[in-house]
Design a protein around this motif. Structure first.
Motif, PDB file in Angstrom:
ATOM      1  N   GLU A  84       3.634  -0.813  -2.718  1.00  0.00           N
ATOM      2  CA  GLU A  84       4.185   0.122  -1.754  1.00  0.00           C
ATOM      3  C   GLU A  84       3.203   1.269  -1.530  1.00  0.00           C
TER       4      GLU A  84
ATOM      5  N   GLY B 207       5.542  -3.082   2.489  1.00  0.00           N
ATOM      6  CA  GLY B 207       4.707  -2.999   1.303  1.00  0.00           C
ATOM      7  C   GLY B 207       3.285  -2.677   1.709  1.00  0.00           C
ATOM      8  N   ASP B 208       2.336  -3.546   1.327  1.00  0.00           N
ATOM      9  CA  ASP B 208       0.933  -3.309   1.668  1.00  0.00           C
ATOM     10  C   ASP B 208       0.488  -4.165   2.847  1.00  0.00           C
TER      11      ASP B 208
END
Length: 454
Positions: A5, A29-30
């Motif tokens: 995150e 998230g990423d």
């Protein structure tokens, strides 16, 4: 792997940078996704933030996002004619879970379960994955991949050190600022040649690439039992500590192919798999080095081939089982050259009832070579299912390198399965272990050995 995150400040900077490039994105998230469903992996940005403290964060984010957008839009947007862009392509390994829509990258090649090889574009701030649309503009994918791998093999190693394990053997550790460092497992033979001046042995190497910036490996030789446990634990620890992890697993590299040597067991625990293949390879190497004799055909084939094929032993009266085993031993030996025959000293059998299970325990002449058996058990489960055949074999533990006994089983279609290492050659623990396999207890809360929490 779980997605990382982004913190509130970094997330706001990422959204603002994409807006400057004309795209509104949502963050998962990423991974950033734009209105067209295109994904932009941000794992490299997370790693850069930790490594480039000298660059102001807004500037670093803005430059990284520009490169991401350019790469996803295509080679033309990335700058330069196609031939110049092609010369900047390299293979980059990513965890498939790091992309929320991997279907946008059908050119990606799965080199190990869950690990995909993409074609990536070199940029000032990292390596950016090209979409299939962008790749197609450049040429035929297999040719591009072959050229990219050759380009990877020619890259110099940034940093290399040799770490003794304290258990015999040592780990080669290759590190670098480039996110291609872990991907160099695709050219491991070239890396090994550069750092040692030698070729890899025929059995290849054991290897891990826990992050894009780390490559850990050791040649597969007689020292493997001294490095395998250390390699597994080190890779798992580095994977957990990384902001952009790549793979938690350890692999067996053979002729450019990766075979997982670890798997996720109950409760998210990591365990060694394919231990029987490792044992067989180490045993073969030990025999080739003269440390262990080769298994004797009479001893090995009687225990591993003849006895599992027999169905009548269960109906032989207990008082006659020794005589029947002796008859079978001598009859089988008569089919072999005289110099290959082994005396039946120690051959004996007896029926045992353990709970609802009936078993025939057969003790064999003392083994002198790995894979020869101390004893075997023919088991008739109490639930009426098919006969099962277990072996207590002399072997080399793939983790400790100690010589002792391992518990195996011959399953259907000639498949051999390793159940346990670290056994003793005594009958009682052998029977207990077999009974546990026939009637397994509830899984324990904690397991010993090569296991760890993810």
């Amino acid at each position: 792997m779980g997605r990382q995150e982004l913190g509130p400040e970094l997330a706001a900077l990422v959204r603002a940078a994409f807006a400057e490039s004309g795209w509104e994105v949502t963050l998962h998230g990423d991974v950033a996704r734009d209105a067209h469903g295109r994904d932009y992996g941000l794992g490299g940005l997370l790693e850069l933030v930790g490594r480039r403290a000298d660059v102001p964060l807004p500037e670093l984010v803005r430059a990284h996002v520009r490169e991401l957008v350019a790469a996803v839009r295509g080679p033309g947007a990335a700058g330069g004619p196609p031939e110049e862009v092609t010369a900047r392509l390299y293979p980059l390994l990513l965890d498939a879970a790091s992309l929320s829509e991997s279907a946008r990258h059908p050119h990606a090649l799965e080199v190990a379960p869950g690990v995909l090889e993409f074609l990536a574009l070199e940029s000032p701030v990292g390596w950016q994955v090209l979409t299939s649309e962008a790749v197609i503009e450049l040429g035929v994918v297999p040719r591009l991949r072959e050229a990219a791998r050759a380009r990877l093999a020619r890259l110099p190693v940034e940093r290399h050190e040799v770490l003794p394990t304290g258990q015999g053997g040592a780990l080669h550790v290759v590190t670098g600022n480039s996110a291609l460092t872990g991907s160099r497992v695709l050219a491991l033979d070239a890396v090994h040649r550069e750092v040692t001046g030698r070729e890899l042995p025929p059995d290849g190497a054991v290897v891990a690439f826990p992050t894009p910036f780390r490559l850990l490996f050791a040649p597969f030789d007689l020292q493997v039992p001294g490095v395998l446990e250390v390699l597994i634990e080190t890779a798992a620890r580095e994977y957990d500590a990384s902001g952009a992890p790549l793979s938690v697993h350890t692999y067996w590299w053979r002729d450019g192919r990766l075979t997982p040597l670890t798997g996720v067991a109950e409760g998210g625990l990591l365990e060694l798999v394919r231990a029987d293949e490792v044992i067989a390879a180490v045993t073969r190497l030990a025999g080739a080095e003269g440390d262990l004799p080769a298994s004797r055909p009479h001893h090995y084939r009687f225990a591993h081939r003849l006895l599992p094929s027999l169905t009548h032993l269960g109906s032989v009266p207990g008082e006659r089982i020794d005589a029947e085993l002796l008859r079978l031993w001598e009859e089988f030996g008569a089919s072999l050259p005289a110099e290959q025959r082994v005396a039946p000293e120690g051959l004996q059998g007896g029926f045992v009832q353990v709970g609802q299970h009936r078993m025939l325990l057969v003790g064999l002449p003392r083994p002198r070579a790995a894979t020869e058996a101390f004893a075997v058990v023919l088991a008739w489960p109490g639930d009426g299912s098919a006969q099962r055949f277990f072996t207590l074999e002399y072997g080399i533990d793939p983790i400790t390198g100690e010589r002792g006994a391992v518990l195996g089983e011959w399953e259907g279609e000639g498949r051999h399965r390793l159940h346990r290492t670290g056994m003793t050659p005594q009958a009682r623990p052998f029977l207990h272990a077999v009974t546990t396999l026939l009637d397994p207890p509830p899984p324990p809360a904690k397991r010993r050995g090569l296991f760890r929490r993810r």
